[in-house]
Design a protein around this motif. Structure first.
Motif, PDB file in Angstrom:
ATOM      1  N   TYR A 134      -7.585  -2.933   9.155  1.00 14.84           N
ATOM      2  CA  TYR A 134      -6.764  -3.287   7.991  1.00 14.84           C
ATOM      3  C   TYR A 134      -6.582  -2.010   7.168  1.00 14.84           C
ATOM      4  N   ASP A 143      -6.937 -18.725   4.734  1.00 14.32           N
ATOM      5  CA  ASP A 143      -6.746 -17.504   5.526  1.00 14.32           C
ATOM      6  C   ASP A 143      -5.273 -17.133   5.475  1.00 14.32           C
ATOM      7  N   SER A 144      -4.879 -16.535   4.361  1.00 13.51           N
ATOM      8  CA  SER A 144      -3.452 -16.272   4.173  1.00 13.51           C
ATOM      9  C   SER A 144      -3.080 -14.878   4.640  1.00 13.51           C
ATOM     10  N   SER A 145      -1.776 -14.684   4.861  1.00 13.99           N
ATOM     11  CA  SER A 145      -1.258 -13.335   5.007  1.00 13.99           C
ATOM     12  C   SER A 145      -1.114 -12.773   3.591  1.00 13.99           C
ATOM     13  N   ASP A 146      -0.398 -11.668   3.439  1.00 12.02           N
ATOM     14  CA  ASP A 146      -0.315 -11.029   2.119  1.00 12.02           C
ATOM     15  C   ASP A 146       0.736 -11.729   1.248  1.00 12.02           C
ATOM     16  N   GLY A 201      -4.045 -19.136   8.932  1.00 14.84           N
ATOM     17  CA  GLY A 201      -4.883 -18.679  10.056  1.00 14.84           C
ATOM     18  C   GLY A 201      -4.471 -19.374  11.341  1.00 14.84           C
ATOM     19  N   ILE A 240       3.131  -6.735   9.756  1.00 14.42           N
ATOM     20  CA  ILE A 240       1.838  -6.441   9.110  1.00 14.42           C
ATOM     21  C   ILE A 240       0.705  -6.937  10.005  1.00 14.42           C
ATOM     22  N   ILE A 241      -0.270  -6.075  10.203  1.00  9.19           N
ATOM     23  CA  ILE A 241      -1.377  -6.407  11.112  1.00  9.19           C
ATOM     24  C   ILE A 241      -2.189  -7.586  10.565  1.00  9.19           C
ATOM     25  N   GLN A 242      -2.301  -8.615  11.374  1.00  2.00           N
ATOM     26  CA  GLN A 242      -3.144  -9.769  11.015  1.00  2.00           C
ATOM     27  C   GLN A 242      -4.514  -9.647  11.664  1.00  2.00           C
ATOM     28  N   TYR A 298     -13.728 -10.128   9.920  1.00  3.35           N
ATOM     29  CA  TYR A 298     -12.989 -10.918   8.926  1.00  3.35           C
ATOM     30  C   TYR A 298     -13.221 -12.415   9.106  1.00  3.35           C
ATOM     31  N   TRP A 358       0.865  -1.189   0.000  1.00  2.00           N
ATOM     32  CA  TRP A 358       0.000   0.000   0.000  1.00  2.00           C
ATOM     33  C   TRP A 358       0.897   1.232   0.000  1.00  2.00           C
ATOM     34  N   ASP A 412      -3.791 -18.254  14.024  1.00  2.00           N
ATOM     35  CA  ASP A 412      -4.361 -17.664  15.246  1.00  2.00           C
ATOM     36  C   ASP A 412      -5.564 -18.464  15.743  1.00  2.00           C
TER      37      ASP A 412
HETATM   38  N1  SPD Z   1      -3.123  -7.303   5.268  1.00  2.00           N
HETATM   39  C1  SPD Z   1      -3.320  -8.357   6.232  1.00  2.00           C
HETATM   40  C2  SPD Z   1      -4.188  -9.483   5.770  1.00  2.00           C
HETATM   41  C3  SPD Z   1      -4.290 -10.533   6.822  1.00  2.00           C
HETATM   42  C4  SPD Z   1      -5.165 -11.663   6.485  1.00  2.00           C
HETATM   43  N2  SPD Z   1      -5.074 -12.770   7.416  1.00  2.00           N
HETATM   44  C5  SPD Z   1      -5.417 -12.481   8.749  1.00  2.00           C
HETATM   45  C6  SPD Z   1      -5.402 -13.666   9.660  1.00  2.00           C
HETATM   46  C7  SPD Z   1      -6.511 -13.624  10.645  1.00  2.00           C
HETATM   47  N3  SPD Z   1      -6.979 -14.900  11.007  1.00  2.00           N
END
Ligand code: SPD
Length: 288
Positions: free
Chosen positions: A232, A164-167, A93, A59-61, A70, A19, A95
């Motif tokens: 986010y 549930d992926s990160s970026d 995911g 990066i904020i999850q 979410y 971003w 968490d």
């Molecule tokens: N830009 C961050 C996107 C994060 C997506 N995954 C979040 C995990 C929450 N279970």
């Protein structure tokens, strides 16, 4: 190992190439945990106004204040679009939040869960019990490993697959590529549905187009659902969905009253509304 954040004067700043020209900041009170796994940097903060916050590579999850938006949507939109989801696969995911939501469905008999980074699960169990409670259900089978490799070994096994992926700038980048989606399709039973973290229609147009193209090519039906998540960047994130049969943009079965009472974001109305996109996004996705 990348690190996309700075801390200054009690503020956490997320500054990420995905971003550009934009930073997102939250006031923090304390670092509760900071460590490095084999795959990424993992931090947990106590924020001033948004509960605890989990970040990966800075990066904020999630923050406790709005994580429900979410997790509920990524889980319940595909699960309610499906007429009878019994076998579910969740990739990523660590968490536990998506598992918490999936296990609210009584019809779900069995959940395979594949997470590459065991350390995220451990940290979540220690610091984020309201999410990690998702691991407590006896229907869950935990697999530690690469989600892409896990999927390649599965054929016609799942009614719903949730990613549930990160970026796509860390260990999750392989989960944004076409071969992975081909594997997801092959792992679905006839009439199955896949739902993946689809980034922001405002901030990540190229990624949104990329994922929509892949799912349009591979699946019978395709859709994009948009979720409001204040913590986010841009305040929103989307779900990219592909279906081998069922309609995606409306629930395929009724939500039991006692389940609706447990939820704070998902409802049949928001399910349908989330597929109605702003005009520019609608056009962007029609034109591909
Ligand atoms: N830009 C961050 C996107 C994060 C997506 N995954 C979040 C995990 C929450 N279970």
């Amino acid at each position: 190992m990348k690190n996309h954040h700075q801390i200054k004067d009690g503020w956490f700043f997320e500054i990420c190439p995905m971003w550009p020209g934009m930073g997102f900041s939250l006031q923090i009170e304390k670092v509760l945990y900071s460590g490095e796994s084999r795959f990424q940097k993992i931090d947990v903060y106590q924020t001033r106004h948004h509960g605890k916050m989990l970040t990966l590579d800075g990066i904020i999850q999630l923050t406790e204040s709005d994580e429900f938006a979410y997790q509920e949507m990524l889980a319940h939109v595909p699960l309610f679009a499906h007429p009878n989801p019994e076998n579910v696969l969740v990739i990523g995911g660590g968490d536990g939040g998506i598992l918490r939501e999936v296990c609210r469905h009584d019809c779900v008999k069995d959940v395979d869960f594949c997470e590459i980074d065991e350390e995220v699960i451990r940290v979540s169990r220690q610091f984020l019990p309201t999410l990690a409670c998702g691991f407590d259900d006896s229907r869950i089978n935990i697999h530690i490993g690469d989600g892409n490799a896990f999927v390649l070994g599965k054929k016609k096994q799942y009614d719903v697959i949730i990613v549930d992926s990160s970026d796509p700038i860390g260990p999750g980048d392989v989960l944004f590529k076409k071969p992975f989606y081909e594997g997801l399709k092959a792992a679905l039973k006839p009439g199955g549905i896949v739902a993946t973290q689809g980034e922001s229609i405002f901030l990540h147009k190229e990624w949104v187009i990329h994922l929509a193209k892949i799912t349009k090519e591979l699946f019978i039906k395709q859709g994009y659902s948009c979720i409001m998540v204040p913590t986010y960047p841009g305040g929103n994130i989307s779900i990219c969905l592909g279906s081998l049969g069922p309609e995606l943009n409306k629930p395929g079965r009724q939500i039991p009253d006692q389940l609706q009472e447990q939820l704070r974001y998902y409802s049949p109305e928001i399910h349908e509304a989330s597929f109605i996109l702003p005009h520019f996004a609608k056009k962007m996705l029609e034109d591909i």
